[in-house]
Design an enzyme around this catalytic site. Sequence first.
Site, mmCIF file in Angstrom:
data_model
loop_
_atom_site.group_PDB
_atom_site.id
_atom_site.type_symbol
_atom_site.label_atom_id
_atom_site.label_comp_id
_atom_site.label_asym_id
_atom_site.label_seq_id
_atom_site.Cartn_x
_atom_site.Cartn_y
_atom_site.Cartn_z
ATOM 1 C CD GLU A 143 50.661 37.919 72.512
ATOM 2 O OE1 GLU A 143 51.657 37.625 71.831
ATOM 3 O OE2 GLU A 143 49.970 37.067 73.108
ATOM 4 C CG ASP A 256 44.717 55.007 69.845
ATOM 5 O OD1 ASP A 256 43.575 54.996 69.325
ATOM 6 O OD2 ASP A 256 45.311 53.975 70.195
#
EC number: 2.7.11.22
Length: 469
Positions: A143, A256
């Site tokens: 999550e 990223d």
Amino acid sequence: MCDLIEPQPAEKIGKMKKLRRTLSESFSRIALKKEDTTFDEICVTKMSTRNCQGTDSVIKHLDTIPEDKKVRVQRTQSTFDPFEKPANQVKRVHSENNACINFKSSSAGKESPKVRRHSSPSSPTSPKFGKADSYEKLEKLGEGSYATVYKGKSKVNGKLVALKVIRLQEEEGTPFTAIREASLLKGLKHANIVLLHDIIHTKETLTLVFEYVHTDLCQYMDKHPGGLHPDNVKLFLFQLLRGLSYIHQRYILHRDLKPQNLLISDTGELKLADFGLARAKSVPSHTYSNEVVTLWYRPPDVLLGSTEYSTCLDMWGVGCIFVEMIQGVAAFPGMKDIQDQLERIFLVLGTPNEDTWPGVHSLPHFKPERFTVYSSKSLRQAWNKLSYVNHAEDLASKLLQCSPKNRLSAQAALSHEYFSDLPPRLWELTDMSSIFTVPNVRLQPEAGESMRAFGKNNSYGKSLSNSKH
């Protein structure tokens, strides 16, 4: 070397706000069939092949969206202080929002899974795709701040998928990171980029359905500490550069790069994932945030406040990951703050000045009095295992350049002598072809691996037994 991705003029900022409203509202209008063309109109549809500087890319606009529809997309003001110490020390953690299974939780005390014969992921074609009830959630994988990832299964063809469920808030509209990821991935078709199968939109959620990928590079390295087999490093790096070259040629930055965003399939394929921070030049932006890359893989120009990004931003991360795969430890594991991160870089590469890095004194956060003056050293002094692999130190040194203009591009890196012993056919593959379709290209067993972990039916011989920053 690398292509510059220039910030847009201030007068175009209004277009960004309008684009966000348009894209966010558009998700509520997407038909539930994957082959519907409505979503394609949201995406970048044409990229110029000219030099990135001055490139004008085309975005199709949705004229059907009423102007009086106000969809708010949350915007946050950065309070980033490059020299402020974080509340907690930076620590290595596994990704919580990429499309892969948590290897440790699923394989503790078990044999490594057997490899399977390579097969390209098939795209859904049934009209049932695009419906929320077309997939069964099997288990929660992780999550993040705006999404939860589940391992899932298609009820149409039984294939495993990764379901990235993005929570929508009525007053904020669709998170723009989700819009970026979906719109970019919809147009990227490459063996080394995670495949977006489907998009499901309901009142409460937006679900991106990805191909299911077994693990990630971070977990793989944790499973095999002390450095990976040199041949495997070469194949992983080659695939990473293939994927980056593909997106860089389309003037897209990943922004990223880190091991947990590089997925590893059970056939050994490496796939770029998590494009939530990716940026295409076609999306107007006055400036790029400098809070974009995990600390250990963040280049010194970004640490020092530069917002003039180029494809070289990603190439610094490639160099860090390359060293980490060979050495078995992160190249620059800063633990305190941004200053500490820069000190670790300068300790190896030398403290920059105007002679070694023209323009460094003009960067917002470069204060010479803050840094110890270090002389540069050979990379093998910092990471001795580079000396064990032919041409590895030279390639790493051309990627880990403080000055972004001096870094090797992805395309140039693929032609480096480090890869000279690979089969020539690898450079002739089509975008969607896996490197493992080339005869004699296979991963080798990592140190201490049981040969029982390697499938007897693997047509490529010895292959992968799978297992952050």
